[in-house]
Design a protein around this motif. Sequence first.
Motif, PDB file in Angstrom:
ATOM      1  N   PRO A   2      30.826  64.548  19.932  1.00 41.08           N
ATOM      2  CA  PRO A   2      29.544  64.969  20.507  1.00 41.08           C
ATOM      3  C   PRO A   2      28.553  63.806  20.577  1.00 41.08           C
ATOM      4  O   PRO A   2      28.633  62.870  19.789  1.00 41.08           O
ATOM      5  N   PHE A   3      27.625  63.895  21.517  1.00 40.39           N
ATOM      6  CA  PHE A   3      26.574  62.892  21.679  1.00 40.39           C
ATOM      7  C   PHE A   3      25.238  63.498  21.285  1.00 40.39           C
ATOM      8  O   PHE A   3      25.025  64.700  21.439  1.00 40.39           O
ATOM      9  N   PHE A   4      24.324  62.639  20.811  1.00 37.94           N
ATOM     10  CA  PHE A   4      22.991  63.073  20.410  1.00 37.94           C
ATOM     11  C   PHE A   4      21.973  62.062  20.921  1.00 37.94           C
ATOM     12  O   PHE A   4      22.297  60.904  21.131  1.00 37.94           O
ATOM     13  N   GLN A   5      20.743  62.526  21.105  1.00 33.98           N
ATOM     14  CA  GLN A   5      19.652  61.617  21.452  1.00 33.98           C
ATOM     15  C   GLN A   5      18.469  61.926  20.561  1.00 33.98           C
ATOM     16  O   GLN A   5      18.342  63.034  20.032  1.00 33.98           O
ATOM     17  N   LYS A   6      17.599  60.930  20.375  1.00 33.12           N
ATOM     18  CA  LYS A   6      16.415  61.120  19.551  1.00 33.12           C
ATOM     19  C   LYS A   6      15.463  62.101  20.202  1.00 33.12           C
ATOM     20  O   LYS A   6      15.295  62.102  21.424  1.00 33.12           O
ATOM     21  N   LYS A   7      14.826  62.913  19.359  1.00 31.61           N
ATOM     22  CA  LYS A   7      13.788  63.809  19.850  1.00 31.61           C
ATOM     23  C   LYS A   7      12.561  62.961  20.193  1.00 31.61           C
ATOM     24  O   LYS A   7      12.309  61.949  19.537  1.00 31.61           O
ATOM     25  N   PRO A   8      11.815  63.359  21.187  1.00 32.84           N
ATOM     26  CA  PRO A   8      10.584  62.599  21.472  1.00 32.84           C
ATOM     27  C   PRO A   8       9.578  62.783  20.334  1.00 32.84           C
ATOM     28  O   PRO A   8       9.239  63.903  19.979  1.00 32.84           O
ATOM     29  N   VAL A   9       9.193  61.677  19.731  1.00 41.07           N
ATOM     30  CA  VAL A   9       8.266  61.690  18.603  1.00 41.07           C
ATOM     31  C   VAL A   9       7.180  60.656  18.874  1.00 41.07           C
ATOM     32  O   VAL A   9       7.475  59.535  19.278  1.00 41.07           O
ATOM     33  N   VAL A  10       5.938  61.028  18.639  1.00 44.51           N
ATOM     34  CA  VAL A  10       4.824  60.097  18.784  1.00 44.51           C
ATOM     35  C   VAL A  10       4.574  59.469  17.414  1.00 44.51           C
ATOM     36  O   VAL A  10       4.458  60.166  16.413  1.00 44.51           O
ATOM     37  N   ILE A  11       4.528  58.146  17.380  1.00 41.78           N
ATOM     38  CA  ILE A  11       4.314  57.420  16.127  1.00 41.78           C
ATOM     39  C   ILE A  11       3.048  56.570  16.243  1.00 41.78           C
ATOM     40  O   ILE A  11       2.537  56.330  17.339  1.00 41.78           O
ATOM     41  N   GLU A  12       2.545  56.132  15.107  1.00 43.94           N
ATOM     42  CA  GLU A  12       1.461  55.149  15.074  1.00 43.94           C
ATOM     43  C   GLU A  12       2.084  53.796  14.786  1.00 43.94           C
ATOM     44  O   GLU A  12       3.014  53.698  13.980  1.00 43.94           O
ATOM     45  N   ALA A  13       1.573  52.748  15.412  1.00 43.40           N
ATOM     46  CA  ALA A  13       2.087  51.404  15.177  1.00 43.40           C
ATOM     47  C   ALA A  13       0.977  50.386  15.419  1.00 43.40           C
ATOM     48  O   ALA A  13       0.065  50.619  16.204  1.00 43.40           O
ATOM     49  N   GLU A  14       1.103  49.281  14.738  1.00 48.43           N
ATOM     50  CA  GLU A  14       0.141  48.182  14.867  1.00 48.43           C
ATOM     51  C   GLU A  14       0.943  46.892  14.907  1.00 48.43           C
ATOM     52  O   GLU A  14       1.829  46.686  14.080  1.00 48.43           O
ATOM     53  N   GLN A  15       0.648  46.019  15.877  1.00 48.25           N
ATOM     54  CA  GLN A  15       1.352  44.741  15.955  1.00 48.25           C
ATOM     55  C   GLN A  15       0.625  43.709  15.112  1.00 48.25           C
ATOM     56  O   GLN A  15      -0.605  43.610  15.147  1.00 48.25           O
ATOM     57  N   LEU A  16       1.395  42.945  14.336  1.00 50.67           N
ATOM     58  CA  LEU A  16       0.827  41.889  13.498  1.00 50.67           C
ATOM     59  C   LEU A  16       0.618  40.641  14.349  1.00 50.67           C
ATOM     60  O   LEU A  16       1.585  40.008  14.780  1.00 50.67           O
ATOM     61  N   THR A  17      -0.641  40.333  14.643  1.00 53.61           N
ATOM     62  CA  THR A  17      -0.998  39.142  15.405  1.00 53.61           C
ATOM     63  C   THR A  17      -2.077  38.389  14.629  1.00 53.61           C
ATOM     64  O   THR A  17      -2.679  38.937  13.704  1.00 53.61           O
ATOM     65  N   MET A  18      -2.321  37.152  15.014  1.00 53.77           N
ATOM     66  CA  MET A  18      -3.390  36.392  14.369  1.00 53.77           C
ATOM     67  C   MET A  18      -4.738  37.073  14.588  1.00 53.77           C
ATOM     68  O   MET A  18      -5.576  37.100  13.695  1.00 53.77           O
ATOM     69  N   ALA A  19      -4.927  37.641  15.766  1.00 58.41           N
ATOM     70  CA  ALA A  19      -6.207  38.254  16.101  1.00 58.41           C
ATOM     71  C   ALA A  19      -6.493  39.528  15.306  1.00 58.41           C
ATOM     72  O   ALA A  19      -7.652  39.845  15.060  1.00 58.41           O
ATOM     73  N   GLY A  51      14.009  49.168   0.453  1.00 58.65           N
ATOM     74  CA  GLY A  51      13.605  47.998  -0.324  1.00 58.65           C
ATOM     75  C   GLY A  51      12.505  47.242   0.396  1.00 58.65           C
ATOM     76  O   GLY A  51      11.939  47.700   1.379  1.00 58.65           O
ATOM     77  N   GLU A  52      12.189  46.040  -0.086  1.00 60.39           N
ATOM     78  CA  GLU A  52      11.119  45.249   0.510  1.00 60.39           C
ATOM     79  C   GLU A  52      11.557  44.669   1.853  1.00 60.39           C
ATOM     80  O   GLU A  52      12.637  44.086   1.959  1.00 60.39           O
ATOM     81  N   MET A  53      10.713  44.858   2.861  1.00 58.76           N
ATOM     82  CA  MET A  53      10.951  44.285   4.187  1.00 58.76           C
ATOM     83  C   MET A  53       9.714  43.484   4.559  1.00 58.76           C
ATOM     84  O   MET A  53       8.602  43.812   4.144  1.00 58.76           O
ATOM     85  N   THR A  54       9.897  42.438   5.357  1.00 56.95           N
ATOM     86  CA  THR A  54       8.800  41.562   5.732  1.00 56.95           C
ATOM     87  C   THR A  54       8.487  41.683   7.215  1.00 56.95           C
ATOM     88  O   THR A  54       9.381  41.579   8.054  1.00 56.95           O
ATOM     89  N   ALA A  55       7.220  41.907   7.524  1.00 58.70           N
ATOM     90  CA  ALA A  55       6.731  41.881   8.901  1.00 58.70           C
ATOM     91  C   ALA A  55       6.165  40.496   9.157  1.00 58.70           C
ATOM     92  O   ALA A  55       5.278  40.035   8.435  1.00 58.70           O
ATOM     93  N   ALA A  56       6.706  39.818  10.156  1.00 56.70           N
ATOM     94  CA  ALA A  56       6.246  38.483  10.529  1.00 56.70           C
ATOM     95  C   ALA A  56       5.322  38.587  11.740  1.00 56.70           C
ATOM     96  O   ALA A  56       5.195  39.645  12.358  1.00 56.70           O
ATOM     97  N   LEU A  57       4.709  37.472  12.073  1.00 58.38           N
ATOM     98  CA  LEU A  57       3.818  37.411  13.220  1.00 58.38           C
ATOM     99  C   LEU A  57       4.549  37.904  14.469  1.00 58.38           C
ATOM    100  O   LEU A  57       5.658  37.474  14.764  1.00 58.38           O
ATOM    101  N   GLY A  58       3.959  38.850  15.187  1.00 59.39           N
ATOM    102  CA  GLY A  58       4.550  39.417  16.391  1.00 59.39           C
ATOM    103  C   GLY A  58       5.293  40.723  16.152  1.00 59.39           C
ATOM    104  O   GLY A  58       5.521  41.484  17.085  1.00 59.39           O
ATOM    105  N   ASP A  59       5.700  40.989  14.903  1.00 55.96           N
ATOM    106  CA  ASP A  59       6.396  42.237  14.596  1.00 55.96           C
ATOM    107  C   ASP A  59       5.442  43.420  14.675  1.00 55.96           C
ATOM    108  O   ASP A  59       4.228  43.281  14.471  1.00 55.96           O
ATOM    109  N   TRP A  60       6.009  44.572  14.944  1.00 57.68           N
ATOM    110  CA  TRP A  60       5.257  45.823  14.917  1.00 57.68           C
ATOM    111  C   TRP A  60       5.447  46.460  13.554  1.00 57.68           C
ATOM    112  O   TRP A  60       6.520  46.378  12.958  1.00 57.68           O
ATOM    113  N   ILE A  61       4.404  47.107  13.058  1.00 60.60           N
ATOM    114  CA  ILE A  61       4.492  47.884  11.832  1.00 60.60           C
ATOM    115  C   ILE A  61       4.360  49.342  12.252  1.00 60.60           C
ATOM    116  O   ILE A  61       3.376  49.739  12.873  1.00 60.60           O
TER     117      ILE A  61
END
Length: 86
Positions: A2-19, A51-61
């Motif tokens: 069988p095949f499955f697809q993700k349900k449509p979910v609205v999330i919050e996100a913030e991109q890590l930038t210098m600004a 565990g611990e994960m690192t968000a670098a410049l340009g990554d989305w959180i």
Amino acid sequence: MPFFQKKPVVIEAEQLTMANKDRAFNFVTCNHVADWDADGNPILKIQTLEGEMTAALGDWIIKGIKGEFYPCKPDIFDATYEPATV
């Protein structure tokens, strides 16, 4: 098989930038540490279920559907998410 697809979910996100590094640091409400990499760029070490994960410049959180936070590389974010109207 069988095949499955993700349900449509609205999330919050913030991109890590210098600004907006302060805004991104404040977005995460779980256990995290704001730090700098060897080149002097801001990074964010986030305690996740895996565990611990690192968000670098340009990554989305991303704030997940259960309030968990985790970083996501920009190419994966762009392939997975699009702006939502709420």
